[in-house]
Design a protein around this motif. Structure first.
Motif, short mmCIF file in Angstrom:
data_model
loop_
_atom_site.label_atom_id
_atom_site.label_comp_id
_atom_site.label_asym_id
_atom_site.label_seq_id
_atom_site.Cartn_x
_atom_site.Cartn_y
_atom_site.Cartn_z
N THR A 178 -6.37 -0.44 -4.19
CA THR A 178 -5.02 0.12 -4.36
C THR A 178 -4.66 1.12 -3.29
O THR A 178 -3.50 1.53 -3.18
CB THR A 178 -4.91 0.81 -5.74
OG1 THR A 178 -5.79 1.94 -5.78
CG2 THR A 178 -5.26 -0.16 -6.86
N VAL A 179 -5.65 1.55 -2.50
CA VAL A 179 -5.40 2.50 -1.41
C VAL A 179 -5.00 1.71 -0.17
O VAL A 179 -5.79 0.94 0.36
CB VAL A 179 -6.64 3.36 -1.13
CG1 VAL A 179 -6.36 4.34 0.00
CG2 VAL A 179 -7.07 4.11 -2.38
N THR A 180 -3.77 1.91 0.27
CA THR A 180 -3.27 1.15 1.42
C THR A 180 -3.48 1.93 2.71
O THR A 180 -3.55 3.17 2.70
CB THR A 180 -1.77 0.87 1.25
OG1 THR A 180 -1.06 2.12 1.23
CG2 THR A 180 -1.51 0.12 -0.05
N PRO A 181 -3.60 1.23 3.84
CA PRO A 181 -3.71 1.93 5.13
C PRO A 181 -2.55 2.88 5.37
O PRO A 181 -2.74 3.96 5.95
CB PRO A 181 -3.74 0.78 6.13
CG PRO A 181 -4.28 -0.38 5.38
CD PRO A 181 -3.75 -0.23 3.98
N LEU A 224 -4.83 10.27 -5.07
CA LEU A 224 -5.78 9.14 -4.99
C LEU A 224 -6.25 8.87 -3.58
O LEU A 224 -7.48 8.78 -3.36
CB LEU A 224 -5.15 7.89 -5.61
CG LEU A 224 -6.03 6.63 -5.56
CD1 LEU A 224 -7.36 6.87 -6.26
CD2 LEU A 224 -5.30 5.44 -6.19
N PRO A 225 -5.37 8.74 -2.57
CA PRO A 225 -5.89 8.49 -1.22
C PRO A 225 -6.75 9.63 -0.68
O PRO A 225 -7.73 9.38 0.03
CB PRO A 225 -4.63 8.29 -0.37
CG PRO A 225 -3.50 8.80 -1.18
CD PRO A 225 -3.90 8.64 -2.61
N VAL A 226 -6.41 10.87 -1.03
CA VAL A 226 -7.23 12.00 -0.58
C VAL A 226 -8.61 11.93 -1.24
O VAL A 226 -9.64 12.14 -0.57
CB VAL A 226 -6.53 13.34 -0.88
CG1 VAL A 226 -7.50 14.51 -0.68
CG2 VAL A 226 -5.31 13.52 0.00
N THR A 227 -8.65 11.65 -2.53
CA THR A 227 -9.93 11.51 -3.22
C THR A 227 -10.75 10.38 -2.61
O THR A 227 -11.97 10.52 -2.43
CB THR A 227 -9.71 11.25 -4.72
OG1 THR A 227 -8.92 12.31 -5.28
CG2 THR A 227 -11.03 11.17 -5.46
N PHE A 228 -10.11 9.28 -2.30
CA PHE A 228 -10.79 8.15 -1.65
C PHE A 228 -11.42 8.59 -0.33
O PHE A 228 -12.60 8.30 -0.05
CB PHE A 228 -9.79 7.03 -1.42
CG PHE A 228 -10.32 5.86 -0.64
CD1 PHE A 228 -11.05 4.85 -1.26
CD2 PHE A 228 -10.11 5.76 0.72
CE1 PHE A 228 -11.54 3.78 -0.53
CE2 PHE A 228 -10.59 4.70 1.45
CZ PHE A 228 -11.31 3.71 0.82
N HIS A 269 -1.25 9.72 7.38
CA HIS A 269 -1.04 11.13 7.72
C HIS A 269 -1.96 12.07 6.94
O HIS A 269 -1.77 13.29 6.98
CB HIS A 269 0.42 11.51 7.45
CG HIS A 269 1.40 10.69 8.22
ND1 HIS A 269 1.51 10.75 9.60
CD2 HIS A 269 2.32 9.75 7.82
CE1 HIS A 269 2.46 9.91 10.02
NE2 HIS A 269 2.96 9.29 8.95
N LEU A 270 -2.94 11.52 6.26
CA LEU A 270 -3.82 12.34 5.44
C LEU A 270 -5.23 12.47 6.00
O LEU A 270 -6.00 13.30 5.52
CB LEU A 270 -3.90 11.76 4.02
CG LEU A 270 -2.63 11.79 3.18
CD1 LEU A 270 -2.87 11.08 1.84
CD2 LEU A 270 -2.16 13.22 2.94
#
Length: 588
Positions: free
Chosen positions: A289-292, A368-372, A297-298
């Motif tokens: 679910t995490v997209t490029p 979610l993306p930061v946790t990933f 920018h993170l």
């Protein structure tokens, strides 16, 4: 999506999850190192591995229930009576200091670095508190640090996972309640959510106590009942108030583990298998679910957050937790270099972030993306550096074998003394009080407690054991123990051979090749010892003395090797062999 696309997607997720774990086990690396990039790549390259499309609105509730099962299983490992000894103070300090300092530091750094609201920053800080045994365990098994160091870190990981899950759920409800007007409404909403989770956990634990205690369920049905109760109670609590099921699940597990009168099995093969599969499925699904685009920018701000957590926050926690203790300086430093994030961080981020986005909390879509990225960065960093750091700090466990001898006969005690004289650190276990006293009187170390609990329980006392030798007079016990203890230690569990042409209750000739070959089964060895044969050590310079049977080899590096029919082993110069000598001739 069509039915064929759904079938292809679900099948691919399962295959990728199990295949990644299989590859990681062969490479002897944490499964996360493989699962995360595989899931991310699958989500980027194909639309089939997209849980939001496959499951729609059902994906978030399924993640919540899956995490509830994981936390219930983790709660079952929190038998507070087992947390004893000299490391108790260090572990307790690590838990509460790590929770408070990591939470506060991550929240304070996240808001300016990532440009998110205070509510999202506080939620992210709570998520990043957890570590978890599913990450720490494989890393420590690969690194093999000192026994005490491994115990401390395993206990920390086992305890902080459910505690972090409770904290995350409580903070989530606190953040959600902050969107309401009025302090009284916020406090009431927060208290009601906590009460639902705690009450649900207490009710579920009481229900399990009644079912398991009164009905005397056999193992399969008893395990199924626990699974149904954990899922049912978590679902009911979530239906009453969102995401209170996580609190209920871990409370259930912890209460059940500490209730008197419940004889839960130490090993839970079904739960272990189920949790392993759930972990794989969750990581593949969540990573997909995490997209490029969401990471674009993170990346740099998140790496700055990771640097602060790794280089400042964790060393500070370790220094405070080990202050004024007998933990050596090198071990203190290694504790400060071991805090990877794992499955609970990813699952709670996935569960909470979608709801927070729906509630309009600023920056919640970045959680979610930061946790990933934090999981990927910490697992990769610690996975690549843990071994060289441990070597540099001189905290690695000696490479010498550490056998556990199970049996209390006099010849077993003499065998333990011979192994000790060959330079090995030997541990013995026996069931009878008389035999245990005999072992202690011989000056050998005695394993505490019940064998299977000691060897397989969470936070087990027997970390560091490299091989188990089953040497009791009961062939059925040896065979059953060999099956149950298989996979617990690095090397194969080995046992005495039964009498020839014998048929035991549990087929004592199965479950691995017996020690010493068919010419020297257990009864024959005991008979020869009683007739005057002695167990001796001999350093090989040429050959082995005539009339002696070789039982074990101890290589110059301390590696213990047993002699079997298919592995007779050729002695080499410098080896120490443990021999069964000939019986002394009768006098006169």
């Amino acid at each position: 999506m069509t039915q064929n696309q759904i079938l292809a997607g679900l099948g691919l997720i399962v295959v990728l999850a199990v295949g990644s774990q299989l590859l990681a086990s062969r490479l002897r690396i944490p499964a996360l190192i493989v699962l995360l990039p595989v899931g991310f790549a699958a989500g980027a390259l194909t639309d089939d591995v997209n849980p939001n499309r496959l499951l729609g609105a059902a994906f978030s509730p399924m993640v919540s229930l899956a995490v509830a099962v994981i936390l219930y299983d983790a709660g079952l490992g929190l038998d507070l009576q087992r947390l004893q000894g000299h490391m108790r103070r260090v572990v307790i300090r690590l838990i509460w200091l790590s929770t408070l300092i990591t939470w506060a530091s991550a929240a304070a750094l996240a808001a300016p670095l990532l440009g998110i609201s205070n509510g999202s920053a506080v939620m992210l800080g709570a998520i990043l508190v957890v570590s978890g045994p599913t990450v720490v365990g494989p890393l420590l098994n690969f690194v093999r640090p000192s026994e005490r160091l491994q115990r401390i870190l395993v206990w920390e990981g086992s305890l902080i996972d459910p505690i972090g899950g409770i904290l995350g759920a409580l903070v989530f409800h606190g953040v959600v309640s902050s969107t309401h007007q009025g302090l009284g409404a916020q406090v009431a909403h927060f208290a009601a959510s906590a009460a639902v989770g705690l009450l649900g956990g207490a009710v579920g634990a009481a229900l399990l106590w009644m079912l398991l205690r009164r009905l005397r369920l056999e193992e399969v049905l008893g395990t199924t009942v626990q699974l149904a109760a954990a899922v049912g109670v978590a679902a009911a609590c979530d239906a009453i108030r969102d995401d209170t099921g996580l609190i209920a699940a871990v409370v259930m597990g912890m209460v059940v583990a500490n209730l008197p009168g419940l004889d839960l099995p130490v090993r839970r093969p079904f739960f272990e298998t189920l949790v392993s599969l759930i972990i794989g499925l969750l990581f593949i699904s969540i990573s997909a679910t995490v997209t490029p685009a969401s990471l674009k920018h993170l990346l740099l701000p998140t790496l700055g957050l990771v640097a602060a957590l790794v280089l400042a926050v964790r060393p500070l926690v370790a220094a405070l937790a080990t202050a004024r203790t007998d933990v050596p300086r090198g071990e203190r430093a290694f504790i400060g270099w071991m805090a990877p994030r794992g499955i609970v961080a990813a699952a709670t981020a996935s569960t909470f972030s979608a709801t927070l986005v729906g509630k309009g909390v600023g920056g919640a879509e970045k959680i979610l993306p930061v946790t990933f990225l934090v999981i990927v960065a910490t697992v990769t960093l610690y996975g690549l550096t843990a071994l060289p750091v441990a070597r540099r700090l001189e905290v690695l466990r000696p490479s010498r074998s550490r056998p556990l001898l199970v049996g209390g006969a006099q010849w077993v005690v003499d065998l333990g003394l011979a192994m000790r004289s060959a330079g090995l650190d030997v541990l013995l276990w026996a069931g009878e009080d008389r035999q245990r006293e005999q072992i202690s009187e011989a000056g050998l170390e005695l394993a505490p407690g019940e064998l299977f609990a000691a060897a397989t329980g969470e936070g087990a006392e027997l970390e560091g054991i490299t091989t188990v030798l089953l040497l009791t007079e009961e062939d059925d016990f040896n065979a059953l123990a060999a099956v149950n203890l298989r996979g617990i230690v690095e090397e194969p569990v080995q046992r005495l051979g039964p009498p020839t042409r014998s048929h035991g209750v549990v087929a004592p000739f199965t479950g691995g090749e017996p020690l010493f070959g068919p010419a020297l089964p257990g009864p024959e060895l005991a008979r020869r010892y009683e007739a005057g044969a002695q167990i001796v050590t001999y350093r090989v310079d040429g050959g082995v003395p005539a009339g002696h049977d070789v039982l074990f080899f101890v290589r110059p590096d301390g590696k213990l090797t047993a002699v079997t029919e298919s592995h007779p082993v050729t002695p080499e110069a410098g080896d120490v062999v443990i021999l069964l000598g000939p019986a002394a001739p009768p006098p006169g």
